[in-house]
Scaffold this active site. Structure first.
Site, short mmCIF file in Angstrom:
data_model
loop_
_atom_site.label_atom_id
_atom_site.label_comp_id
_atom_site.label_asym_id
_atom_site.label_seq_id
_atom_site.Cartn_x
_atom_site.Cartn_y
_atom_site.Cartn_z
N CYS A 32 0.84 -1.21 0.00
CA CYS A 32 0.00 0.00 0.00
C CYS A 32 0.87 1.26 0.00
O CYS A 32 1.55 1.56 0.99
CB CYS A 32 -0.92 -0.03 1.22
N CYS A 35 0.08 3.88 2.71
CA CYS A 35 0.52 3.39 4.02
C CYS A 35 1.99 3.74 4.25
O CYS A 35 2.39 4.19 5.34
CB CYS A 35 0.34 1.88 4.12
#
Length: 325
Positions: A32, A35
């Site tokens: 991600c 993230c």
């Protein structure tokens, strides 16, 4: 060295939820991009604000800990969930450093306030009252009950409803004698009550806490505390009183006078954990009371254990990327 705790098991996370007043959980994935982008800001907050047993920052890899992600309905990353005393209180979705910082600094202010020393108060704003210490490493999962499905048979309509039993506030009977009549439940025609509690998710139920605060009076009309409780699991509806006599209980509990805490009027009900592993509903049959009276009184009920799956996890997706990136 990282100031956040990397979660490697459900048991580890449950233990932290019990030990630390506040827990901040960063649900992330290695693949991600957002993230990764917000990770330095999260670590900075963890470094600045972590306090032993007060504020704990955690990181949960959703690919490695799917059960935890499912339990809290996480389907997109990054998702940050803030817990207070084991209960989720706020969520920040997406890689928004300002929103995350504001939420975390707000809880840091709350964490600076003292805890209620004897466990018989409401504590900080938004806290849930419990009458005794939560069993380690389990969390208070009372909020998993489904309000619309609650049923309570043989209650006196002059007092509270089934929802009253799960009210998060401290019982009014503990407020220097200024009790409100609608703040507890009493039985009607005899001492028995039958409570049906459906849940929003599948639970592992470790134990219950039952609070009963009848006034200290020799009057024959004073209601009794519960003595015998029969428990049934995974019923689709409330049991009738005659029906309960024909169905074996999963467990029968007999409370003794010494089981009741003298300050909070709370008794701990330990369950045979192996028999309460995949619970979608509970029926509590309050069979009798601790005396010769004709009525029974219950002020609060709390449920402890682990919350399970609410829905299928589905396809994990990133928050913050444009389609096609």
């Amino acid at each position: 060295m990282s100031s956040s705790v990397h979660i490697t098991s459900k048991e580890q996370f449950s233990s932290l939820l019990t030990k630390s007043r506040f827990v901040v959980a960063d649900f992330y994935a290695d693949w991600c991009g957002p993230c990764t982008a917000i990770a330095p800001a999260y670590e900075q907050l963890a470094s600045q604000l972590s306090r032993p047993n007060r504020i704990t920052f955690t990181k949960i890899n959703v690919d490695q800990q799917q059960d935890i992600a499912k339990a809290y309905g996480v389907t997109a990353m990054p998702t940050f969930i803030i817990f207070e005393r084991g209960r989720p209180t706020s969520t920040v979705r997406g890689a928004d450093p300002k929103k995350l910082s504001d939420a975390v600094r707000k809880l840091a202010s709350e964490a600076s306030k003292p805890d209620d020393a004897d466990g018989s108060g409401e504590g900080s704003s938004g806290a849930v009252w419990i009458g005794a210490a939560a069993p380690k490493p389990y969390a208070d999962i009372t909020d998993q009950y489904e309000p619309k499905g609650l049923e309570l048979l043989n209650r006196d309509s002059e007092f509270g409803t089934a929802k009253t039993l799960f009210d998060p506030s401290k019982p009014s009977a503990l407020n220097n004698g200024k009790a409100k009549a609608a703040d507890w439940v009493e039985s009607d025609t005899d001492e028995q009550l039958m409570l049906f509690v459906p849940f929003k998710s599948t639970l592992k139920v470790h134990s219950l806490q039952v609070t009963s605060l009848p006034p200290a009076d020799d009057d024959d009309d004073v209601p009794m505390r519960p003595q015998t409780i029969q428990l049934y699991t995974n019923r689709s509806h409330v049991l009738g009183f005659d029906e309960a006599d024909d169905i074996p209980a999963v467990q029968t509990v007999t409370l003794q006078p010494e089981d009741w805490d003298s300050k909070t009027g709370t008794a701990k009900v330990d369950l045979r954990f192996v028999k309460f592993q995949r619970v979608t509903s509970l029926v509590l049959f309050f069979v009798d009371g601790d005396g010769d009276g004709e009525k029974l009184r219950v002020d609060r009920i709390r449920i402890f254990g682990e919350a399970g799956e609410k829905r299928e996890m589905g396809k994990l997706e990133k928050i913050g990327d444009e389609p096609g990136e």
